[in-house]
Design an enzyme around this catalytic site. Structure first.
Site, mmCIF file in Angstrom:
data_model
loop_
_atom_site.group_PDB
_atom_site.id
_atom_site.type_symbol
_atom_site.label_atom_id
_atom_site.label_comp_id
_atom_site.label_asym_id
_atom_site.label_seq_id
_atom_site.Cartn_x
_atom_site.Cartn_y
_atom_site.Cartn_z
ATOM 1 N N CYS A 40 0.855 -1.182 0.000
ATOM 2 C CA CYS A 40 0.000 0.000 0.000
ATOM 3 C C CYS A 40 0.894 1.237 0.000
ATOM 4 C CB CYS A 40 -0.896 0.028 1.239
ATOM 5 S SG CYS A 40 -1.833 -1.501 1.532
ATOM 6 N N ARG A 41 0.282 2.373 -0.019
ATOM 7 C CA ARG A 41 0.945 3.651 0.232
ATOM 8 C C ARG A 41 0.132 4.353 1.304
ATOM 9 N NH1 ARG A 41 5.926 3.585 -1.638
ATOM 10 N NH2 ARG A 41 5.476 1.613 -0.584
#
Length: 265
Positions: A2-3
């Site tokens: 993810c970010r």
């Protein structure tokens, strides 16, 4: 993978952190520049922010962030002094609905996990943990991130320092899952605690605030956090330690341009 990002400082529109900056979290959903695993983050997103009164609010969707036509207006209109947001690339075998999108919440806390834990359903047994039936039934989602949050929450509720809780959870999980990626992000609206283990982590202190993120946006002044680190940040201070050193979340001294990497006594 993810970010994600967390911000604390003077109130700003959500757009300044998400949609209104080149290479920001919005763009990182389809074109991350430093992501080591996966190519797009299209399995949902979430934004948590702190109103003037009461607990944090959340807006989460199971669609890609670019597919939500309501977000631009929301991001333009909402201002907050503290924000935690994430775009998701789901771990295989985990829930696909919006309940699995960070941030997770409990009281004043917001939490996010950038990474993956293999065989996560067996993790409590391998750690020697015995979560109660109520804890397991109350998992917000069936995924590795929600389980990590369930393991951290009781310790935070008992008053343990946030930095120590995250660092210990990462160390212990990595010991039984050597390939785990464990970038954790936690805020109570006043400070940010974060770990880097397995992916990138950066911070930027400017204009009286601090932003901690998986990767930089287009603004100047970002500093990279070393691998296997714990970071503690407030609007006035940023410090980091190696994960194998203990650190607490007592009030931090005045801001330093570079993170101080010294073990606590």
């Amino acid at each position: 993978m993810c970010r994600h990002l967390a911000y604390v400082g003077p109130p700003v529109p959500l757009a300044r952190l998400l949609t209104g900056v080149p290479h920001g979290l919005f763009e990182q959903s389809w074109a991350p520049r430093r992501q080591r695993y996966g190519t797009v983050n299209a399995d949902g997103f979430g934004v948590g922010w702190y109103p003037a009164d009461g607990p944090p609010a959340r807006y989460r969707r199971a669609v890609p962030i670019w597919a939500d036509g309501n977000l631009p207006d929301l991001a333009r209109a909402v201002r907050s002094h503290a924000v935690l947001a994430a775009v998701r690339d789901a771990t295989p075998g985990t829930s696909q609905d919006e309940s699995a999108a960070a941030p997770y919440a409990d009281g004043d806390w917001l939490f996010s996990h950038n990474g993956a834990v293999s065989h996560w359903t067996r993790l409590p047994d391998d750690l020697g943990e015995r979560p109660s039936a109520a804890t397991l039934l109350e998992l917000e989602s069936r995924c590795d991130s929600a389980l990590l949050w369930a393991l951290a929450r009781p310790r935070l509720a008992a008053g343990e320092p946030p930095g120590a809780v995250l660092a210990d959870l990462v160390r212990r999980t990595a010991a039984v899952r050597p390939g785990a990626r464990l970038n954790l992000l936690l805020t109570d609206g006043r400070a940010v605690a974060a770990t880097r283990h397995g992916d990138t982590l950066w911070y930027r202190a400017a204009e009286g605030g601090v932003c901690v993120a998986s990767e930089p946006d287009a603004a100047d002044g970002w500093q990279e956090v070393p691998e296997d680190s714990l970071l503690l940040a407030t609007p006035g201070s940023v410090r980091s330690w190696p994960l194998d050193q203990a650190a607490d979340s007592a009030p931090l001294p005045a801001h330093r341009a570079q993170p101080e990497r010294t073990p606590t006594p």
